[in-house]
Design a protein around this motif. Structure first.
Motif, PDB file in Angstrom:
ATOM      1  N   GLU A 173       0.891  -1.174   0.000  1.00 42.75           N
ATOM      2  CA  GLU A 173       0.000   0.000   0.000  1.00 42.75           C
ATOM      3  C   GLU A 173       0.913   1.203   0.000  1.00 42.75           C
ATOM      4  O   GLU A 173       1.564   1.507   0.997  1.00 42.75           O
ATOM      5  CB  GLU A 173      -0.920  -0.030   1.218  1.00 42.75           C
ATOM      6  CG  GLU A 173      -2.161   0.838   1.051  1.00 42.75           C
ATOM      7  CD  GLU A 173      -1.958   2.259   1.560  1.00 42.75           C
ATOM      8  OE1 GLU A 173      -1.630   3.131   0.724  1.00 42.75           O
ATOM      9  OE2 GLU A 173      -2.119   2.477   2.751  1.00 42.75           O
ATOM     10  N   LEU A 174       0.966   1.902  -1.145  1.00 39.37           N
ATOM     11  CA  LEU A 174       2.025   2.880  -1.378  1.00 39.37           C
ATOM     12  C   LEU A 174       1.476   4.295  -1.486  1.00 39.37           C
ATOM     13  O   LEU A 174       0.486   4.632  -0.864  1.00 39.37           O
ATOM     14  CB  LEU A 174       2.816   2.471  -2.626  1.00 39.37           C
ATOM     15  CG  LEU A 174       3.349   1.034  -2.603  1.00 39.37           C
ATOM     16  CD1 LEU A 174       4.042   0.688  -3.908  1.00 39.37           C
ATOM     17  CD2 LEU A 174       4.283   0.805  -1.421  1.00 39.37           C
ATOM     18  N   GLY A 175       2.139   5.113  -2.272  1.00 46.60           N
ATOM     19  CA  GLY A 175       1.839   6.536  -2.289  1.00 46.60           C
ATOM     20  C   GLY A 175       0.599   6.912  -3.073  1.00 46.60           C
ATOM     21  O   GLY A 175      -0.049   6.084  -3.715  1.00 46.60           O
ATOM     22  N   GLY A 176       0.279   8.188  -3.003  1.00 47.38           N
ATOM     23  CA  GLY A 176      -0.859   8.703  -3.740  1.00 47.38           C
ATOM     24  C   GLY A 176      -0.699  10.186  -4.059  1.00 47.38           C
ATOM     25  O   GLY A 176       0.052  10.897  -3.399  1.00 47.38           O
ATOM     26  N   LYS A 177      -1.389  10.599  -5.080  1.00 54.13           N
ATOM     27  CA  LYS A 177      -1.505  12.022  -5.428  1.00 54.13           C
ATOM     28  C   LYS A 177      -2.938  12.189  -5.925  1.00 54.13           C
ATOM     29  O   LYS A 177      -3.206  12.405  -7.100  1.00 54.13           O
ATOM     30  CB  LYS A 177      -0.478  12.398  -6.508  1.00 54.13           C
ATOM     31  CG  LYS A 177      -0.328  13.905  -6.685  1.00 54.13           C
ATOM     32  CD  LYS A 177       0.337  14.555  -5.484  1.00 54.13           C
ATOM     33  CE  LYS A 177       0.515  16.048  -5.694  1.00 54.13           C
ATOM     34  NZ  LYS A 177       1.158  16.693  -4.533  1.00 54.13           N
ATOM     35  N   SER A 178      -3.846  12.055  -4.988  1.00 49.20           N
ATOM     36  CA  SER A 178      -5.239  11.774  -5.328  1.00 49.20           C
ATOM     37  C   SER A 178      -6.035  13.012  -5.704  1.00 49.20           C
ATOM     38  O   SER A 178      -5.927  14.062  -5.066  1.00 49.20           O
ATOM     39  CB  SER A 178      -5.903  11.062  -4.153  1.00 49.20           C
ATOM     40  OG  SER A 178      -5.225   9.849  -3.865  1.00 49.20           O
ATOM     41  N   SER A 181      -4.740  11.315   0.853  1.00 54.17           N
ATOM     42  CA  SER A 181      -5.130  12.727   0.920  1.00 54.17           C
ATOM     43  C   SER A 181      -5.599  13.228  -0.443  1.00 54.17           C
ATOM     44  O   SER A 181      -5.040  12.862  -1.476  1.00 54.17           O
ATOM     45  CB  SER A 181      -3.945  13.592   1.371  1.00 54.17           C
ATOM     46  OG  SER A 181      -3.747  13.503   2.747  1.00 54.17           O
ATOM     47  N   GLY A 182      -6.590  14.108  -0.416  1.00 57.84           N
ATOM     48  CA  GLY A 182      -7.032  14.758  -1.642  1.00 57.84           C
ATOM     49  C   GLY A 182      -6.121  15.926  -1.950  1.00 57.84           C
ATOM     50  O   GLY A 182      -6.521  17.091  -1.875  1.00 57.84           O
ATOM     51  N   SER A 183      -4.891  15.616  -2.315  1.00 58.11           N
ATOM     52  CA  SER A 183      -3.852  16.643  -2.442  1.00 58.11           C
ATOM     53  C   SER A 183      -3.946  17.430  -3.743  1.00 58.11           C
ATOM     54  O   SER A 183      -3.302  18.461  -3.885  1.00 58.11           O
ATOM     55  CB  SER A 183      -2.465  16.012  -2.313  1.00 58.11           C
ATOM     56  OG  SER A 183      -2.313  14.939  -3.230  1.00 58.11           O
ATOM     57  N   VAL A 240      -0.278  20.499   1.943  1.00 60.22           N
ATOM     58  CA  VAL A 240      -0.068  21.295   0.730  1.00 60.22           C
ATOM     59  C   VAL A 240      -1.099  20.881  -0.317  1.00 60.22           C
ATOM     60  O   VAL A 240      -1.077  19.743  -0.796  1.00 60.22           O
ATOM     61  CB  VAL A 240       1.351  21.114   0.172  1.00 60.22           C
ATOM     62  CG1 VAL A 240       1.547  21.987  -1.070  1.00 60.22           C
ATOM     63  CG2 VAL A 240       2.401  21.445   1.236  1.00 60.22           C
ATOM     64  N   LEU A 241      -1.973  21.796  -0.660  1.00 57.39           N
ATOM     65  CA  LEU A 241      -3.033  21.554  -1.635  1.00 57.39           C
ATOM     66  C   LEU A 241      -2.688  22.241  -2.948  1.00 57.39           C
ATOM     67  O   LEU A 241      -2.386  23.439  -2.974  1.00 57.39           O
ATOM     68  CB  LEU A 241      -4.365  22.094  -1.107  1.00 57.39           C
ATOM     69  CG  LEU A 241      -5.586  21.928  -2.017  1.00 57.39           C
ATOM     70  CD1 LEU A 241      -5.926  20.453  -2.206  1.00 57.39           C
ATOM     71  CD2 LEU A 241      -6.786  22.674  -1.427  1.00 57.39           C
TER      72      LEU A 241
END
Length: 490
Positions: free
Chosen positions: A249-254, A285-287, A389-390
């Motif tokens: 279960e890795l990274g995200g840039k959702s 995160s909803g980044s 940071v958004l």
């Protein structure tokens, strides 16, 4: 100050090399504990203990109802100690107490969920043309190396330990070097409820020592890792030696997509929650906030207005809404990304600085930060920052929203806000992500699968899928007419 030890084959001990790591409170940089740093040999000892316990059948052969009783006892003990555990989680991670309390409660529910699940019917039967009755059963994988991250120490620990034990496996658990306190307390509970020696082992230490040994060892049958995509790649390579089962279960840039017809206040609320909860140190995160062009300016104005009111502070302050980052190195990484965004030409419209006023000068606090006027090629749009940071992107229509949403190497989570149900579902179905919501964001349930597409990982945790992840599937064919085949008779 707490002295955190290793737990191998049912016994607590300091590392033989007597190496320690200071564990700090990131809100004030004070040392709150010291943890043993295990050697490779001690990691091998833990693996050997788990191997012996599994091969003996002391846990895997135990009736599911009996294993379930252990999980229920663990849940009860976690609940009894919830106040202490929440405080320790808050001190070690820097998150607000209310977030820590939620995490502990969810960990309790996770053990109860899997305790209940393993006593329910499972498996399949099938019929074929031959006089054969077929069965499909699930069996434990064996020895599982579990490697947890620092952002949700006890909760992600529960997400791995509960299903792994429920399925009948034995485990070697490695918590993050930064935030090991509550998972060590969990192992004290495992000992208290009487988990047999060798079934559950805990080894604290570095990824290059403990983590690498778990991934490489031929005596480990599975490794489950939660963390960065970069480390996930190294786990995959190390695990190839014996082709062990892996779950990553890795990274995200959702992407969090807001259409003009969304309920405005609800979308603003979830946009803030989606990125600033746990100071953005959340894999899903909803980044990336994608806003339809016609409401972009109004929406950003509302975001800034509300972000200004977010109370950043120490976790033990009841008024705190966003806490500290986990440590100095990580804070500097986040601040560096903010500078990269500025250098790339993105428009920093709010935040972007370390907070040192109001008695927070010794901690690692960063302001809620918002960038607009971003482009898809920017690093702050493509790379996981893992902080508050958004980055805001603008779109003209449904097709462009989908294109932008899918335009990163990640595919962990996504959200769509629209009061047009058909459109929202259309868009969600075209987004390459595993954890999605409509008119909500940052939701997680023990009952639902957790994991992502693309470089966000392999496999799924939680729900029935989480139990499957820690199981192997076996077919059993029963011949109902016992007689020779005469296949080679002339």
């Amino acid at each position: 100050m707490l002295n955190l030890k290793l737990f191998i084959n049912g016994k607590w001990s300091d590392s033989v090399n007597d190496e320690k790591r200071n564990i700090i409170n990131p809100a004030n940089n004070e040392v709150i504990a010291e943890a043993s740093r295990a050697s490779v040999e001690e990691t091998k000892d833990a693996i050997e203990a788990a191997r012996h316990a599994f091969d003996s059948g002391i846990w895997s052969d135990m009736p599911a109802s009996e294993r379930a009783s252990y999980l229920f006892k663990i849940a009860d003990k976690l609940e009894e100690n919830a106040s202490e555990l929440s405080t320790l989680e808050m001190l070690n991670t820097g998150k607000p107490l209310r977030e820590a309390e939620f995490d502990i409660g969810d960990a309790v529910n996770c053990f109860r969920y899997y305790g209940g699940l393993i006593t329910k019917p499972n498996g399949q039967t099938y019929s074929v043309a031959d006089p054969v009755q077929g069965l499909i059963v699930r069996e434990p994988v064996g020895v599982c190396g579990l490697i947890a991250p620092w952002n949700f120490p006890l909760l992600t620990g529960a997400w791995k330990i509960a299903p792994a034990l429920a399925a009948g496996n034995t485990i070697v658990f490695k918590p993050s070097e930064l935030t090991p306190i509550t998972t060590i307390k969990l192992f004290e509970i495992l000992e208290e409820v009487g988990i047999p020696a060798g079934v559950a082992n805990l080894v604290t230490g570095g990824g290059s020592t403990v983590g690498n040994e778990l991934a490489e060892s031929d005596k480990v049958d599975m490794v489950s890792f939660t963390g960065s995509t970069t480390v996930g790649r190294s786990i995959m390579k190390a695990a190839s030696g014996n082709i062990k089962k892996i779950a990553l279960e890795l990274g995200g840039k959702s992407p969090n997509i807001v259409f003009a017809d969304a309920d405005f206040d609800t979308a603003v609320d979830y946009a803030l929650y989606g990125i600033f909860m746990n100071a953005g140190q959340v894999c899903n995160s909803g980044s990336r906030l994608l806003i339809e062009e016609s409401i972009h300016d109004k929406f950003v104005e509302s975001l800034i207005s509300k972000a200004k009111k977010i109370r950043v502070g120490r976790g033990d302050d009841p008024s705190t809404q966003m806490g500290a980052l986990v440590g100095e190195d990580h804070m500097n990484t986040v601040l560096n990304y903010i500078q990269i965004g500025i250098d790339e030409g993105a428009n920093l419209v709010f935040g972007g600085k370390r907070i040192t006023s109001g008695g927070l000068d010794r901690g690692y606090f960063v302001e809620p930060t918002i960038f607009v006027d971003t482009t898809p090629d920017m690093k702050i749009v493509q790379e996981e920052i893992f902080g508050p940071v958004l980055v805001v992107q603008k779109f003209k229509n449904e097709a462009e929203a989908i294109k932008l949403a899918n335009d990163t190497p990640y595919g962990l989570a996504a959200g769509v806000f629209s009061q047009d149900g058909a459109k929202a579902l259309r868009v969600i179905k075209k987004i390459r992500a595993g954890i999605t919501s409509i008119n909500a964001y940052n939701l997680a349930y023990n009952e639902a699968p957790w994991g992502g597409y693309k470089q966000s990982g392999l496999g799924r945790g939680l729900g029935t899928f989480g139990l499957d992840e820690f199981s192997e599937v076996k077919q059993i064919n029963i011949n109902l007419e016992v007689s020779p085949t005469n296949w080679f008779e002339g």
